[in-house]
Design a protein around this motif. Sequence first.
Motif, PDB file in Angstrom:
ATOM      1  N   ILE A 430      25.312  54.083 116.071  1.00 55.00           N
ATOM      2  CA  ILE A 430      24.796  54.850 114.935  1.00 55.00           C
ATOM      3  C   ILE A 430      23.638  55.740 115.381  1.00 55.00           C
ATOM      4  CG2 ILE A 430      23.508  54.645 112.764  1.00 55.00           C
ATOM      5  CD1 ILE A 430      25.221  52.139 112.186  1.00 55.00           C
ATOM      6  N   SER A 431      22.722  55.166 116.168  1.00 57.63           N
ATOM      7  CA  SER A 431      21.566  55.926 116.648  1.00 57.63           C
ATOM      8  C   SER A 431      22.008  57.115 117.492  1.00 57.63           C
ATOM      9  CB  SER A 431      20.656  55.011 117.474  1.00 57.63           C
ATOM     10  OG  SER A 431      19.582  55.730 118.025  1.00 57.63           O
ATOM     11  N   LYS A 432      22.990  56.902 118.358  1.00 57.49           N
ATOM     12  CA  LYS A 432      23.483  57.976 119.227  1.00 57.49           C
ATOM     13  C   LYS A 432      24.093  59.109 118.407  1.00 57.49           C
ATOM     14  CE  LYS A 432      26.552  58.682 123.204  1.00 57.49           C
ATOM     15  NZ  LYS A 432      27.478  58.007 124.169  1.00 57.49           N
ATOM     16  N   ARG A 433      24.893  58.762 117.401  1.00 60.78           N
ATOM     17  CA  ARG A 433      25.534  59.790 116.573  1.00 60.78           C
ATOM     18  C   ARG A 433      24.514  60.525 115.714  1.00 60.78           C
ATOM     19  NH1 ARG A 433      30.727  56.124 114.590  1.00 60.78           N
ATOM     20  NH2 ARG A 433      31.987  56.394 116.492  1.00 60.78           N
ATOM     21  N   TYR A 434      23.563  59.794 115.182  1.00 61.04           N
ATOM     22  CA  TYR A 434      22.515  60.382 114.350  1.00 61.04           C
ATOM     23  C   TYR A 434      21.731  61.420 115.153  1.00 61.04           C
ATOM     24  CZ  TYR A 434      18.867  60.043 110.641  1.00 61.04           C
ATOM     25  OH  TYR A 434      17.996  60.284 109.609  1.00 61.04           O
ATOM     26  N   LEU A 435      21.318  61.017 116.371  1.00 61.81           N
ATOM     27  CA  LEU A 435      20.545  61.927 117.212  1.00 61.81           C
ATOM     28  C   LEU A 435      21.386  63.133 117.621  1.00 61.81           C
ATOM     29  CD1 LEU A 435      18.033  62.665 118.815  1.00 61.81           C
ATOM     30  CD2 LEU A 435      18.807  61.125 120.634  1.00 61.81           C
ATOM     31  N   ARG A 436      22.669  62.920 117.902  1.00 62.93           N
ATOM     32  CA  ARG A 436      23.545  64.034 118.274  1.00 62.93           C
ATOM     33  C   ARG A 436      23.628  65.053 117.140  1.00 62.93           C
ATOM     34  NH1 ARG A 436      29.470  62.349 117.892  1.00 62.93           N
ATOM     35  NH2 ARG A 436      28.791  62.548 115.717  1.00 62.93           N
ATOM     36  N   ASP A 437      23.764  64.565 115.903  1.00 65.96           N
ATOM     37  CA  ASP A 437      23.842  65.472 114.755  1.00 65.96           C
ATOM     38  C   ASP A 437      22.533  66.232 114.561  1.00 65.96           C
ATOM     39  OD1 ASP A 437      26.413  64.603 114.351  1.00 65.96           O
ATOM     40  OD2 ASP A 437      25.894  63.198 112.742  1.00 65.96           O
ATOM     41  N   LEU A 438      21.400  65.558 114.771  1.00 63.81           N
ATOM     42  CA  LEU A 438      20.108  66.235 114.637  1.00 63.81           C
ATOM     43  C   LEU A 438      19.953  67.331 115.684  1.00 63.81           C
ATOM     44  CD1 LEU A 438      17.698  63.213 113.967  1.00 63.81           C
ATOM     45  CD2 LEU A 438      18.426  64.950 112.315  1.00 63.81           C
ATOM     46  N   ARG A 439      20.364  67.039 116.918  1.00 69.65           N
ATOM     47  CA  ARG A 439      20.270  68.053 117.980  1.00 69.65           C
ATOM     48  C   ARG A 439      21.161  69.253 117.668  1.00 69.65           C
ATOM     49  NH1 ARG A 439      20.358  63.773 122.157  1.00 69.65           N
ATOM     50  NH2 ARG A 439      22.594  64.144 122.245  1.00 69.65           N
ATOM     51  N   ASN A 440      22.360  68.964 117.168  1.00 68.85           N
ATOM     52  CA  ASN A 440      23.298  70.049 116.882  1.00 68.85           C
ATOM     53  C   ASN A 440      22.794  70.976 115.780  1.00 68.85           C
ATOM     54  OD1 ASN A 440      25.084  69.164 118.831  1.00 68.85           O
ATOM     55  ND2 ASN A 440      26.356  67.997 117.411  1.00 68.85           N
ATOM     56  N   SER A 441      22.045  70.421 114.839  1.00 69.15           N
ATOM     57  CA  SER A 441      21.562  71.229 113.723  1.00 69.15           C
ATOM     58  C   SER A 441      20.194  71.859 113.982  1.00 69.15           C
ATOM     59  CB  SER A 441      21.492  70.388 112.436  1.00 69.15           C
ATOM     60  OG  SER A 441      20.585  69.304 112.608  1.00 69.15           O
ATOM     61  N   ALA A 442      19.558  71.455 115.082  1.00 67.95           N
ATOM     62  CA  ALA A 442      18.220  71.963 115.400  1.00 67.95           C
ATOM     63  C   ALA A 442      18.316  73.302 116.146  1.00 67.95           C
ATOM     64  CB  ALA A 442      17.457  70.952 116.250  1.00 67.95           C
ATOM     65  N   THR A 443      17.227  74.072 116.056  1.00 68.75           N
ATOM     66  CA  THR A 443      17.099  75.300 116.848  1.00 68.75           C
ATOM     67  C   THR A 443      16.268  74.965 118.070  1.00 68.75           C
ATOM     68  OG1 THR A 443      17.181  76.687 114.859  1.00 68.75           O
ATOM     69  CG2 THR A 443      16.266  77.668 116.864  1.00 68.75           C
ATOM     70  N   ILE A 444      16.916  74.949 119.231  1.00 73.66           N
ATOM     71  CA  ILE A 444      16.254  74.540 120.469  1.00 73.66           C
ATOM     72  C   ILE A 444      16.331  75.692 121.473  1.00 73.66           C
ATOM     73  CG2 ILE A 444      16.254  72.895 122.385  1.00 73.66           C
ATOM     74  CD1 ILE A 444      17.651  70.894 120.465  1.00 73.66           C
ATOM     75  N   GLU A 445      15.160  76.115 121.942  1.00 74.84           N
ATOM     76  CA  GLU A 445      15.089  77.201 122.924  1.00 74.84           C
ATOM     77  C   GLU A 445      14.340  76.697 124.136  1.00 74.84           C
ATOM     78  OE1 GLU A 445      13.102  81.633 123.547  1.00 74.84           O
ATOM     79  OE2 GLU A 445      12.925  80.590 121.608  1.00 74.84           O
ATOM     80  N   THR A 446      14.986  76.727 125.312  1.00 70.89           N
ATOM     81  CA  THR A 446      14.318  76.355 126.553  1.00 70.89           C
ATOM     82  C   THR A 446      14.035  77.598 127.361  1.00 70.89           C
ATOM     83  OG1 THR A 446      16.446  76.014 127.651  1.00 70.89           O
ATOM     84  CG2 THR A 446      15.433  74.092 126.623  1.00 70.89           C
TER      85      THR A 446
END
Length: 447
Positions: A430-446
Amino acid sequence: MRSARSVTTFAASAASILALTVAGLPAQARQAAPPVVDAPPAAAEPRANPLSESVAAVVNDDIISSYDLMQRMRLLMVTSGLQPTQENLPQLEQEALRSLIDEHVQMQELRRVEREQKITIISTDKEVDEEISNIAQGNKMSAEQLLGQLAAQGVSGDTWRAQIRAETSWQNWISGRYGSRLRIGEDQIKAFQRRMAESASKPQYQVSEVFIDAVRVGGAEVALNGARQLVAQMQQGAPFAAVARQFSAASTAANGGDAGWVSPGEMPAEVDAALEQLRPGQLSAPIPVKDGVYIVYLRDKRSGAKATLVDLKQVAVALPKDAPEADVQAATALLAGLKPKLTSCQTLEAEAGKVGGVVAGDLGEAEIGDLAPSFQEAANALNIGQVSDPIRTDAGLHLIAVCGKRQSGGAAPSHDQIENRLKGQQLALISKRYLRDLRNSATIETR
């Protein structure tokens, strides 16, 4: 793409990292630290001038600075025991940046939930201090000594506190939100017990694991190269448990990669094949699988047990060998009517005591081969928690219930241990899927 300014900053900081004497002090580990290399330690790095810092990444509206990134790289090395080299610095940088991005995404989500639900989720300073004290006690030192050793290696206490706060807050949130909702059914527990009984005749391996998730690190080739670097470092003395805590994506990471005793079929086929070739005390080469790369350390191995032990209870009606057929049929009907009411070993005797002419008792644990022939067939066929049909013997008519089944040579986990293990696996997923969904919906710029 990193800017030219960031490259300059990173190059200078990388030089300081290569000059570090890495003490190999485990952060989350509860084990002794490897000896410190006998060389002058780097002084604790002062906070860089904000004007000289650059932006390493932006996660939604949060900035991760080059200073934050370099501090996390140092923390990774100190807590995993990895020695910095020109070859593994890019891997360390990538892992440090990934962990910082994950933590920013997690903390943003926790703050959002706190605002919306008006509850407290994020660990307080006191709770973080208590966790540090617990870790220090596991390393037989005070919290001040532990933080002092980190500072001597150039790691700010604030960097470690931030990591602990994010980890404990996220774990508490996942456990609190989903733990009470998870229901591990008896069918799942019995299926686990059945698999254990079926696999107990096979060789068993006591394994520690590191799993590099290809999706998380950016592809199969990146995962394989990273695993090779970790193997090289562990062969040079980096503690497996400390490396697993910092780099493994498996649910066992929090326990230093300890997967316990496993049988063929419990892990990917590629890992099973590697385990067959290893001797106790050996570390595997990287093992590519469908979704990543495994590294396994074989701690011990045992041959499959051959004798099956069963824990039995019985309900019986006394009948002489030469009892009239009518009496046998009456007893058979009595026990057949009672059988559906015998739903657990814990209540079997009490339920049977409600019926006149019936006796119930605990037969204890015995090898199936030592049972009466009429009981052997039923004991072999029944799963834990099941009750036989009426069985005729010279002494009477019997129902037998299998309350436990295991292979000799190894203690089987209890009902509660199995339930907790299955629940932990589900929470990790559950934790892995939750974090994956948060990353996918976030705006991340490196950069």
